[in-house]
Design a protein around this motif. Structure first.
Motif, short mmCIF file in Angstrom:
data_model
loop_
_atom_site.label_atom_id
_atom_site.label_comp_id
_atom_site.label_asym_id
_atom_site.label_seq_id
_atom_site.Cartn_x
_atom_site.Cartn_y
_atom_site.Cartn_z
N UNK A 109 -103.44 13.83 61.05
CA UNK A 109 -104.01 14.89 61.89
C UNK A 109 -104.69 14.34 63.14
N UNK A 110 -104.02 13.46 63.85
CA UNK A 110 -104.60 12.81 65.04
C UNK A 110 -103.65 12.90 66.22
N UNK A 111 -102.67 13.81 66.16
CA UNK A 111 -101.59 13.73 67.13
C UNK A 111 -102.02 14.08 68.55
N UNK A 112 -103.13 14.80 68.71
CA UNK A 112 -103.55 15.14 70.07
C UNK A 112 -104.40 14.04 70.71
N UNK A 113 -104.70 12.99 69.94
CA UNK A 113 -105.35 11.81 70.50
C UNK A 113 -104.30 10.86 71.09
N UNK A 114 -104.69 10.12 72.11
CA UNK A 114 -103.84 9.02 72.56
C UNK A 114 -103.73 8.01 71.41
N UNK A 115 -102.58 7.36 71.29
CA UNK A 115 -102.40 6.43 70.17
C UNK A 115 -103.51 5.39 70.14
N UNK A 116 -103.87 4.87 71.30
CA UNK A 116 -104.87 3.81 71.35
C UNK A 116 -106.27 4.29 70.97
N UNK A 117 -106.47 5.62 70.93
CA UNK A 117 -107.78 6.17 70.55
C UNK A 117 -107.92 6.37 69.05
N UNK A 118 -106.84 6.21 68.31
CA UNK A 118 -106.89 6.37 66.86
C UNK A 118 -107.58 5.15 66.25
N UNK A 119 -108.55 5.38 65.38
CA UNK A 119 -109.38 4.29 64.88
C UNK A 119 -108.62 3.19 64.18
N UNK A 140 -90.27 7.13 58.91
CA UNK A 140 -91.49 7.58 59.56
C UNK A 140 -91.45 9.10 59.68
N UNK A 141 -92.55 9.77 59.34
CA UNK A 141 -92.59 11.23 59.31
C UNK A 141 -93.64 11.74 60.30
N UNK A 142 -93.25 12.73 61.11
CA UNK A 142 -94.10 13.47 62.02
C UNK A 142 -94.84 12.53 62.98
N UNK A 143 -96.20 12.50 62.94
CA UNK A 143 -96.93 11.66 63.89
C UNK A 143 -96.56 10.19 63.73
N UNK A 144 -96.30 9.73 62.52
CA UNK A 144 -95.93 8.33 62.32
C UNK A 144 -94.63 8.01 63.05
N UNK A 145 -93.69 8.96 63.11
CA UNK A 145 -92.45 8.74 63.85
C UNK A 145 -92.74 8.59 65.33
N UNK A 146 -93.59 9.45 65.87
CA UNK A 146 -93.96 9.33 67.28
C UNK A 146 -94.66 8.00 67.54
N UNK A 147 -95.54 7.61 66.63
CA UNK A 147 -96.30 6.37 66.81
C UNK A 147 -95.39 5.15 66.77
N UNK A 148 -94.42 5.13 65.85
CA UNK A 148 -93.51 3.99 65.76
C UNK A 148 -92.63 3.89 66.99
#
Length: 308
Positions: A109-119, A140-148
């Motif tokens: 539940x962090x998808x509206x943060x910039x990736x680099x802002x995720x703790x 990779x599913x949902x936000x994890x797919x975007x992050x990868x």
């Protein structure tokens, strides 16, 4: 074949009540067979529900699966009890020397943060790199797919004007793909996200689009060079998951095409269950067909399989 999960994991009782064969740890040890080792890095807030959803799909395949629940080493989840996490999850720092036939990373539940802002972004980047040397195939599913995709290829995510939320029709763009065996030409998939990845940003990274939707865009990508699948939507969802999200978020806009006659008091109808089983069954089958028998060789071999 049964799935091997910890004896007291809450998902065990859910799956047994549904008639799924769940193997005890003692029985698994007595079998002279090498199960497929699947790791699950569960970043979803409702971890118990996600455990059951994914264990159900793994357990329906005809192969013996050993599921290992993994958590971030440097992040303490706020929505799941510390006792549950301590009893059933291993920190990634404890499993990083082990090898897995398959590895799944869920949304978060962090998808509206910039990736680099995720703790936990720095540790997640290390996990992504680790999948290239210690995992045979990753999903990779949902936000994890975007992050990868951002980590490996620099593909950005884009904020949506409003949440893509509901059950939407999708198209099978690659019927010859081993991951889409048995898929219809047209089918529905639950969608729940505030951001998207756009086709024009994929460039020449060697990514193949397997499923998309006219309404919600890209859905499933294959990255054969990295032995990865990227699923932006949620074939693993239970019938009531979107309803739970709708109520959790303060009963905002209704999920599209979900409740009968758009009446939230009416029970939703699950039109995606069979395709969820197909996708996960096909993914497990591809792992089984190509993974080394010797786990020590995982991540060191050349994969000779379909490009999509």
């Amino acid at each position: 074949m049964p799935i091997k999960i910890p004896d007291h994991l809450p998902a065990r009782h859910i799956l047994e009540a549904e008639g799924l064969v769940v193997m005890s740890e003692a029985d698994a040890v007595r079998q002279d067979i090498r199960p497929l080792r699947i790791g699950l890095l569960n970043l979803m807030p409702n971890k118990i529900n996600t455990e059951a959803q994914l264990a159900r799909l793994f357990g329906a395949t005809p192969l013996q699966i050993e599921l290992t629940l993994v958590r971030m080493s440097e992040h303490v989840p706020r929505n799941t009890s510390a006792d549950h996490m301590a009893a059933f999850y291993r920190p990634w720092s404890d499993v990083r020397e082990e090898r897995f036939d398959g590895f799944v990373v869920t949304g978060a539940p962090v998808e509206r943060l910039a990736f680099e802002e995720v703790g936990y972004w720095a540790e997640l980047q290390r996990i992504f790199d680790w999948t290239q040397t210690h995992v045979h195939r990753a999903l990779m599913i949902c936000w994890a797919a975007q992050a990868a995709l951002y980590h490996f290829h620099g593909v950005p995510k884009h904020a949506l004007e409003r949440k893509a939320f509901g059950v939407f029709r999708h198209r099978n763009l690659a019927p010859a793909s081993p991951y889409l065996r048995g898929f219809s030409d047209d089918f529905v998939i639950p969608v729940s996200r505030w951001t998207e990845v756009r086709r024009e940003d994929l460039g020449d990274a060697g990514l193949s689009v397997l499923i998309d939707s006219e309404e919600t865009g890209l859905c499933l990508l294959s990255d054969p060079a990295r032995r990865m699948l990227h699923m932006f939507n949620h074939l693993e969802y239970d019938t009531g998951t979107l309803k739970e999200e709708y109520l959790r978020d303060g009963a905002g806009p209704l999920p599209a095409n979900y409740f009968r006659n758009d009446d939230p008091a009416a029970p939703p109808v699950n039109g995606w269950r069979s395709h969820g089983h197909l996708l996960f069954g096909n993914w497990i089958n591809e792992i089984y067909q190509t993974t080394p028998f010797d786990p020590a060789a995982i991540g060191r071999q050349v994969v000779n399989s379909a490009t999509t």
